[in-house]
Design a protein around this motif. Structure first.
Motif, PDB file in Angstrom:
ATOM      1  N   LYS A  88       6.313  48.320  23.464  1.00  0.00           N
ATOM      2  CA  LYS A  88       7.186  49.089  23.474  1.00  0.00           C
ATOM      3  C   LYS A  88       7.545  50.174  22.812  1.00  0.00           C
ATOM      4  O   LYS A  88       7.792  51.595  22.659  1.00  0.00           O
ATOM      5  CB  LYS A  88       8.589  48.412  23.444  1.00  0.00           C
ATOM      6  CG  LYS A  88       9.040  47.741  22.345  1.00  0.00           C
ATOM      7  CD  LYS A  88      10.059  47.275  21.968  1.00  0.00           C
ATOM      8  CE  LYS A  88      10.032  46.855  21.078  1.00  0.00           C
ATOM      9  NZ  LYS A  88      11.801  46.224  20.101  1.00  0.00           N
ATOM     10  N   ASP A  89       6.326  50.053  21.876  1.00  0.00           N
ATOM     11  CA  ASP A  89       6.660  51.409  20.478  1.00  0.00           C
ATOM     12  C   ASP A  89       5.240  51.877  20.721  1.00  0.00           C
ATOM     13  O   ASP A  89       5.221  52.816  18.919  1.00  0.00           O
ATOM     14  CB  ASP A  89       6.644  50.339  18.697  1.00  0.00           C
ATOM     15  CG  ASP A  89       8.218  49.980  18.728  1.00  0.00           C
ATOM     16  OD1 ASP A  89       9.095  50.236  19.633  1.00  0.00           O
ATOM     17  OD2 ASP A  89       8.208  48.469  17.960  1.00  0.00           O
ATOM     18  N   LEU A  90       4.242  51.844  21.178  1.00  0.00           N
ATOM     19  CA  LEU A  90       3.055  52.772  21.680  1.00  0.00           C
ATOM     20  C   LEU A  90       3.442  54.137  22.214  1.00  0.00           C
ATOM     21  O   LEU A  90       4.694  54.127  22.626  1.00  0.00           O
ATOM     22  CB  LEU A  90       2.533  52.095  22.826  1.00  0.00           C
ATOM     23  CG  LEU A  90       2.059  50.697  21.570  1.00  0.00           C
ATOM     24  CD1 LEU A  90       0.504  49.964  22.659  1.00  0.00           C
ATOM     25  CD2 LEU A  90       1.406  50.863  20.151  1.00  0.00           C
ATOM     26  N   LYS A  91       2.714  54.525  21.555  1.00  0.00           N
ATOM     27  CA  LYS A  91       2.778  56.137  22.777  1.00  0.00           C
ATOM     28  C   LYS A  91       2.932  55.658  24.126  1.00  0.00           C
ATOM     29  O   LYS A  91       2.472  54.929  24.807  1.00  0.00           O
ATOM     30  CB  LYS A  91       1.634  56.600  22.422  1.00  0.00           C
ATOM     31  CG  LYS A  91       1.521  57.450  21.367  1.00  0.00           C
ATOM     32  CD  LYS A  91       0.312  58.572  20.889  1.00  0.00           C
ATOM     33  CE  LYS A  91       0.107  59.163  19.560  1.00  0.00           C
ATOM     34  NZ  LYS A  91      -0.663  59.862  19.535  1.00  0.00           N
ATOM     35  N   PRO A  92       3.261  57.107  24.415  1.00  0.00           N
ATOM     36  CA  PRO A  92       3.702  56.468  26.270  1.00  0.00           C
ATOM     37  C   PRO A  92       1.869  56.471  26.942  1.00  0.00           C
ATOM     38  O   PRO A  92       2.101  55.058  27.777  1.00  0.00           O
ATOM     39  CB  PRO A  92       4.760  57.495  26.932  1.00  0.00           C
ATOM     40  CG  PRO A  92       5.541  58.256  26.486  1.00  0.00           C
ATOM     41  CD  PRO A  92       4.122  57.739  24.711  1.00  0.00           C
ATOM     42  N   GLU A  93       0.911  57.389  27.119  1.00  0.00           N
ATOM     43  CA  GLU A  93      -0.161  57.600  27.378  1.00  0.00           C
ATOM     44  C   GLU A  93      -0.786  55.822  27.538  1.00  0.00           C
ATOM     45  O   GLU A  93      -1.618  55.073  28.029  1.00  0.00           O
ATOM     46  CB  GLU A  93      -1.026  57.841  26.725  1.00  0.00           C
ATOM     47  CG  GLU A  93      -1.393  58.055  25.454  1.00  0.00           C
ATOM     48  CD  GLU A  93      -0.039  59.184  24.653  1.00  0.00           C
ATOM     49  OE1 GLU A  93      -1.122  60.119  23.666  1.00  0.00           O
ATOM     50  OE2 GLU A  93       0.743  59.196  25.233  1.00  0.00           O
ATOM     51  N   ARG A  95       1.321  52.959  27.242  1.00  0.00           N
ATOM     52  CA  ARG A  95       1.606  52.204  27.235  1.00  0.00           C
ATOM     53  C   ARG A  95       1.620  51.535  29.200  1.00  0.00           C
ATOM     54  O   ARG A  95       1.911  50.704  29.647  1.00  0.00           O
ATOM     55  CB  ARG A  95       3.620  52.073  26.813  1.00  0.00           C
ATOM     56  CG  ARG A  95       4.363  52.034  25.946  1.00  0.00           C
ATOM     57  CD  ARG A  95       5.425  52.489  25.617  1.00  0.00           C
ATOM     58  NE  ARG A  95       5.962  53.294  26.125  1.00  0.00           N
ATOM     59  CZ  ARG A  95       6.331  54.675  25.712  1.00  0.00           C
ATOM     60  NH1 ARG A  95       7.000  54.060  24.559  1.00  0.00           N
ATOM     61  NH2 ARG A  95       7.349  55.022  27.205  1.00  0.00           N
ATOM     62  N   GLU A  96       1.144  52.646  29.527  1.00  0.00           N
ATOM     63  CA  GLU A  96       0.672  52.436  30.441  1.00  0.00           C
ATOM     64  C   GLU A  96      -0.304  51.065  30.665  1.00  0.00           C
ATOM     65  O   GLU A  96      -0.612  50.623  32.143  1.00  0.00           O
ATOM     66  CB  GLU A  96      -0.026  53.679  31.133  1.00  0.00           C
ATOM     67  CG  GLU A  96       1.004  54.744  31.357  1.00  0.00           C
ATOM     68  CD  GLU A  96       0.053  56.219  31.432  1.00  0.00           C
ATOM     69  OE1 GLU A  96      -1.091  56.094  31.749  1.00  0.00           O
ATOM     70  OE2 GLU A  96       0.886  57.513  31.441  1.00  0.00           O
ATOM     71  N   ILE A  97      -1.126  50.625  30.418  1.00  0.00           N
ATOM     72  CA  ILE A  97      -1.771  49.369  30.332  1.00  0.00           C
ATOM     73  C   ILE A  97      -1.067  48.715  30.534  1.00  0.00           C
ATOM     74  O   ILE A  97      -1.671  47.516  31.637  1.00  0.00           O
ATOM     75  CB  ILE A  97      -2.764  49.246  29.317  1.00  0.00           C
ATOM     76  CG1 ILE A  97      -3.845  48.862  29.165  1.00  0.00           C
ATOM     77  CG2 ILE A  97      -1.780  48.273  28.640  1.00  0.00           C
ATOM     78  CD1 ILE A  97      -5.491  49.262  30.224  1.00  0.00           C
ATOM     79  N   VAL A  98      -0.074  47.854  31.100  1.00  0.00           N
ATOM     80  CA  VAL A  98       1.186  47.463  31.056  1.00  0.00           C
ATOM     81  C   VAL A  98       1.870  47.843  31.917  1.00  0.00           C
ATOM     82  O   VAL A  98       2.195  47.039  32.903  1.00  0.00           O
ATOM     83  CB  VAL A  98       1.640  46.704  29.639  1.00  0.00           C
ATOM     84  CG1 VAL A  98       2.661  46.037  30.092  1.00  0.00           C
ATOM     85  CG2 VAL A  98       0.082  45.614  29.137  1.00  0.00           C
TER      86      VAL A  98
END
Length: 127
Positions: A88-93, A95-98
């Motif tokens: 949730k606190d990572l950059k949007p790109e 987060r796509e791995i999850v």
């Protein structure tokens, strides 16, 4: 807490001997990949057919050939994160791995190494 880890046949003996020690979280984007180390991937779903991440046709083996039953001791649950919370606190790109994957609501990341004694069962799945 009981969770599961799926792995290919050629990795199962090393995991049984050394535990889960090599897990990483990939940070994709900007034309390169980096990693967050010591991220062991687990799931609450014991069914190998429900592992949407295992559908790659780029490798010549099953990534779900074995299911390991892992028991995280109560004293170590604080190092366990739902994957959707972890990103949730990572950059949007990153987060796509999850996010957006079928079954991702069942995924967990254990931040650290999982010793062999926490692996309570090892089963061939037939997948």
């Amino acid at each position: 807490m009981i969770l599961y880890h799926f792995c290919p046949a050629h990795m199962v003996e090393g995991i049984r001997k050394n535990g889960l020690t090599l897990g990483k979280f990939p940070l994709l984007g900007d034309g390169h990949t980096s990693f967050i180390d010591d991220c062991q991937w687990l799931t609450a779903d014991p069914d190998p057919k429900n592992q949407s991440w295992a559908t790659s046709h780029l490798i010549p083996y099953s990534r779900t050939a074995y299911r390991l039953t892992v028991e995280i001791p109560p004293s170590r649950v604080r190092k366990l994160y739902r994957a959707l919370t972890f990103v949730k606190d990572l950059k949007p790109e990153h987060r796509e791995i999850v996010e957006g994957w079928s079954g991702s609501e069942d995924w967990y990341i254990y931040k650290g190494k999982i010793p062999p004694k926490w692996i309570k069962k090892c089963e061939r799945t037939g997948a």
